[in-house]
Motif scaffolding. Structure first.
Motif, mmCIF file in Angstrom:
data_model
loop_
_atom_site.group_PDB
_atom_site.id
_atom_site.type_symbol
_atom_site.label_atom_id
_atom_site.label_comp_id
_atom_site.label_asym_id
_atom_site.label_seq_id
_atom_site.Cartn_x
_atom_site.Cartn_y
_atom_site.Cartn_z
ATOM 1 N N GLY A 1 0.797 -1.237 0.000
ATOM 2 C CA GLY A 1 0.000 0.000 0.000
ATOM 3 C C GLY A 1 0.821 1.275 0.000
ATOM 4 O O GLY A 1 0.495 2.245 -0.702
ATOM 5 N N ASN A 2 1.913 1.282 0.769
ATOM 6 C CA ASN A 2 2.700 2.523 0.806
ATOM 7 C C ASN A 2 3.391 2.790 -0.539
ATOM 8 O O ASN A 2 3.479 3.922 -0.989
ATOM 9 N N HIS A 3 3.815 1.701 -1.208
ATOM 10 C CA HIS A 3 4.468 1.883 -2.523
ATOM 11 C C HIS A 3 3.471 2.422 -3.546
ATOM 12 O O HIS A 3 3.815 3.226 -4.412
ATOM 13 N N PHE A 4 2.225 1.945 -3.422
ATOM 14 C CA PHE A 4 1.159 2.391 -4.337
ATOM 15 C C PHE A 4 0.995 3.913 -4.228
ATOM 16 O O PHE A 4 0.987 4.640 -5.226
ATOM 17 N N ILE A 5 0.923 4.385 -2.987
ATOM 18 C CA ILE A 5 0.748 5.830 -2.754
ATOM 19 C C ILE A 5 1.908 6.626 -3.358
ATOM 20 O O ILE A 5 1.713 7.579 -4.112
ATOM 21 N N HIS A 6 3.134 6.210 -3.061
ATOM 22 C CA HIS A 6 4.277 7.036 -3.466
ATOM 23 C C HIS A 6 4.599 6.924 -4.960
ATOM 24 O O HIS A 6 5.120 7.876 -5.537
ATOM 25 N N ALA A 7 4.274 5.798 -5.564
ATOM 26 C CA ALA A 7 4.490 5.690 -7.026
ATOM 27 C C ALA A 7 3.608 6.705 -7.746
ATOM 28 O O ALA A 7 4.007 7.319 -8.733
ATOM 29 N N MET A 8 2.393 6.903 -7.231
ATOM 30 C CA MET A 8 1.482 7.869 -7.888
ATOM 31 C C MET A 8 1.986 9.293 -7.678
ATOM 32 O O MET A 8 1.920 10.124 -8.569
ATOM 33 N N ARG A 9 2.498 9.579 -6.469
ATOM 34 C CA ARG A 9 3.014 10.931 -6.202
ATOM 35 C C ARG A 9 4.213 11.221 -7.101
ATOM 36 O O ARG A 9 4.366 12.306 -7.643
ATOM 37 N N ARG A 10 5.092 10.215 -7.251
ATOM 38 C CA ARG A 10 6.324 10.423 -8.047
ATOM 39 C C ARG A 10 6.025 10.503 -9.538
ATOM 40 O O ARG A 10 6.794 11.033 -10.295
ATOM 41 N N ASN A 11 4.953 9.874 -9.946
ATOM 42 C CA ASN A 11 4.598 9.767 -11.360
ATOM 43 C C ASN A 11 5.697 9.103 -12.193
ATOM 44 O O ASN A 11 6.131 9.607 -13.228
ATOM 45 N N ILE A 12 6.124 7.944 -11.691
ATOM 46 C CA ILE A 12 7.056 7.129 -12.466
ATOM 47 C C ILE A 12 6.265 6.526 -13.627
ATOM 48 O O ILE A 12 5.110 6.143 -13.467
ATOM 49 N N ASN A 13 6.880 6.446 -14.806
ATOM 50 C CA ASN A 13 6.136 5.978 -15.993
ATOM 51 C C ASN A 13 6.049 4.447 -16.040
ATOM 52 O O ASN A 13 6.624 3.790 -16.906
ATOM 53 N N VAL A 14 5.315 3.898 -15.064
ATOM 54 C CA VAL A 14 5.098 2.452 -14.965
ATOM 55 C C VAL A 14 3.607 2.195 -15.153
ATOM 56 O O VAL A 14 2.777 2.989 -14.721
ATOM 57 N N LYS A 15 3.287 1.098 -15.818
ATOM 58 C CA LYS A 15 1.882 0.735 -16.082
ATOM 59 C C LYS A 15 1.448 -0.312 -15.066
ATOM 60 O O LYS A 15 1.968 -1.433 -15.091
ATOM 61 N N LEU A 16 0.536 0.037 -14.193
ATOM 62 C CA LEU A 16 0.131 -0.897 -13.130
ATOM 63 C C LEU A 16 -1.237 -1.517 -13.445
ATOM 64 O O LEU A 16 -2.215 -0.798 -13.685
ATOM 65 N N PHE A 17 -1.279 -2.857 -13.423
ATOM 66 C CA PHE A 17 -2.538 -3.582 -13.646
ATOM 67 C C PHE A 17 -2.832 -4.387 -12.389
ATOM 68 O O PHE A 17 -2.081 -5.314 -12.058
ATOM 69 N N VAL A 18 -3.892 -4.006 -11.687
ATOM 70 C CA VAL A 18 -4.228 -4.731 -10.459
ATOM 71 C C VAL A 18 -5.377 -5.694 -10.737
ATOM 72 O O VAL A 18 -6.445 -5.284 -11.186
ATOM 73 N N HIS A 19 -5.128 -6.973 -10.473
ATOM 74 C CA HIS A 19 -6.153 -8.015 -10.631
ATOM 75 C C HIS A 19 -6.946 -7.997 -9.330
ATOM 76 O O HIS A 19 -6.551 -8.600 -8.337
ATOM 77 N N ASP A 20 -8.051 -7.273 -9.336
ATOM 78 C CA ASP A 20 -8.776 -7.023 -8.085
ATOM 79 C C ASP A 20 -9.935 -8.015 -7.918
ATOM 80 O O ASP A 20 -11.051 -7.769 -8.354
ATOM 81 N N ASN A 21 -9.610 -9.151 -7.241
ATOM 82 C CA ASN A 21 -10.663 -10.160 -7.022
ATOM 83 C C ASN A 21 -11.291 -10.001 -5.647
ATOM 84 O O ASN A 21 -12.046 -10.858 -5.197
ATOM 85 N N GLN A 22 -10.951 -8.930 -4.952
ATOM 86 C CA GLN A 22 -11.542 -8.582 -3.655
ATOM 87 C C GLN A 22 -11.334 -9.687 -2.607
ATOM 88 O O GLN A 22 -12.117 -9.829 -1.669
ATOM 89 N N ILE A 23 -10.226 -10.426 -2.771
ATOM 90 C CA ILE A 23 -9.926 -11.545 -1.862
ATOM 91 C C ILE A 23 -8.445 -11.897 -2.014
ATOM 92 O O ILE A 23 -7.842 -11.541 -3.010
ATOM 93 N N TYR A 24 -7.883 -12.589 -1.015
ATOM 94 C CA TYR A 24 -6.547 -13.168 -1.193
ATOM 95 C C TYR A 24 -6.759 -14.540 -1.830
ATOM 96 O O TYR A 24 -7.234 -15.456 -1.169
ATOM 97 N N GLY A 25 -6.436 -14.678 -3.118
ATOM 98 C CA GLY A 25 -6.707 -15.916 -3.841
ATOM 99 C C GLY A 25 -5.720 -17.029 -3.507
ATOM 100 O O GLY A 25 -6.107 -18.118 -3.086
ATOM 101 N N LEU A 26 -4.411 -16.735 -3.670
ATOM 102 C CA LEU A 26 -3.414 -17.809 -3.528
ATOM 103 C C LEU A 26 -3.429 -18.426 -2.133
ATOM 104 O O LEU A 26 -3.213 -19.618 -1.979
ATOM 105 N N THR A 27 -3.709 -17.618 -1.106
ATOM 106 C CA THR A 27 -3.705 -18.173 0.263
ATOM 107 C C THR A 27 -5.115 -18.574 0.708
ATOM 108 O O THR A 27 -5.423 -18.588 1.891
ATOM 109 N N LYS A 28 -5.974 -18.806 -0.261
ATOM 110 C CA LYS A 28 -7.256 -19.484 -0.057
ATOM 111 C C LYS A 28 -8.353 -18.688 0.633
ATOM 112 O O LYS A 28 -9.083 -19.204 1.472
#
Ligand SMILES: Cc1ncc(C[n+]2csc(CCOP(=O)(O)OP(=O)(O)O)c2C)c(N)n1
Ligand code: SF4
Length: 283
Positions: free
Chosen positions: A99-126
């Motif tokens: 979460g903290n990296h998410f906030i600061h990457a947006m403030r810095r405006n680094i030219n990275v393309k972020l794709f979040v697979h938002d399944n509203q759950i922790y999938g891998l840990t069941k």
């Protein structure tokens, strides 16, 4: 010109019907239609079902630690900003651990393309609750229901003046492909929060649940009006907007750092005499 088979990686180990398949196919079609050859982009991920995404593609990849996707992507982009750098993460990975990296990457405006697979759950840990799980949702770890308020990542992105903030849906591949192409063409940090049904552990936010609610943002909507974008980002309930919610044209980080502004680090000559002088100064 690359075709779809040029991006083919290992066979996915996701459950049959998982929303991740729609995202993978939309991504491959987007890069193929843009003519972006596999060696020209790098996909960075952390841990999770979404974190396996780079394994299923043929390109440069880095699979790192849970929650640390964006710092790695930032480092790669700063070292080589001739390379298109995409970061792929689950909602737990990006909005929880990272979460903290998410906030600061947006403030810095680094030219990275972020794709979040938002399944509203922790999938891998069941199936534990993630920051985007809805309040009251019962899971094996939250038998009394989730107590915390649901995070709205797109509204957070607008609040932080993120250069490009969008929401997509894994069940609407054509629309998602268009968003991915727009993100790849945009200069600046881009977030696409992608609604991704987890058919095994999230029995609430199913394909049907999303289909009843998602709608395409009206063509006359102006994504450059920040106050309007904030209002649009807050829509979540019976109707959920998908499309570009906010965008701006702020300067990107790599153009603002004088030593790399003209030439990426990887194309600069290493001058050992400068290192020698520095070492002598300190030791
Ligand atoms: C630092 C750390 N904390 C916890 C874990 C255990 N862990 C592995 S995957 C995962 C959840 C992944 O969920 P999410 O990021 O939402 O991705 P999904 O699997 O749903 O795509 C967790 C908690 C870990 N590997 N490393
Ligand atoms: S557990 Fe959920 S997120 Fe993971 S592969 Fe299966 S359906 Fe997809």
């Amino acid at each position: 010109m690359p075709d779809l088979s040029d991006y083919k990686g290992q066979t996915p180990a996701w459950c049959m019907g998982c929303g991740n398949f729609g995202i993978l196919n939309a991504f491959k079609k987007a890069v193929s239609e843009l003519g972006l050859e596999p060696h020209r982009f790098t996909i960075v991920s952390g841990i999770g079902q979404a974190g396996k995404f780079p394994h299923y593609l043929k390109c440069n990849t880095f699979n790192g630690l849970h929650g640390r996707t964006l710092p790695v992507a930032t480092g790669i982009r700063l070292a080589n900003h001739d390379m298109v750098v995409a970061a792929v993460a689950g909602d737990g990975d990006c909005y929880g651990e990272g979460g903290n990296h998410f906030i600061h990457a947006m403030r810095r405006n680094i030219n990275v393309k972020l794709f979040v697979h938002d399944n509203q759950i922790y999938g891998l840990t069941k199936g534990q609750a993630s920051p985007t799980s809805m309040e009251g949702m019962v899971t094996k770890n939250q038998p009394f229901g989730v107590f915390s308020e649901q995070l709205n990542p797109v509204a957070l992105a607008v609040a932080l003046d993120c250069s490009f903030a969008a929401r997509g849906f894994a069940g609407d591949m054509e629309h998602l492909k268009g968003l991915i192409k727009e993100a790849l063409n945009h200069k600046g940090f881009t977030l696409i929060d992608i609604l991704q049904p987890c058919v095994t552990f999230n029995k609430i936010n199913t394909y049907e649940w999303y289909r009843q609610r998602v709608y395409h943002i009206e063509p006359e909507y102006n994504p450059e009006d920040r106050a309007g974008a904030f209002k649009k980002a807050l829509e979540w309930g019976d109707r959920i907007p998908i499309g570009i919610i906010y965008k701006n044209h702020r300067p990107v980080l790599e153009d603002r750092i004088p030593v790399i502004a003209d030439k990426p680090l990887v194309r600069q000559l290493f001058d050992s005499s400068k290192l020698k002088n520095t070492l002598e100064e300190f030791y």
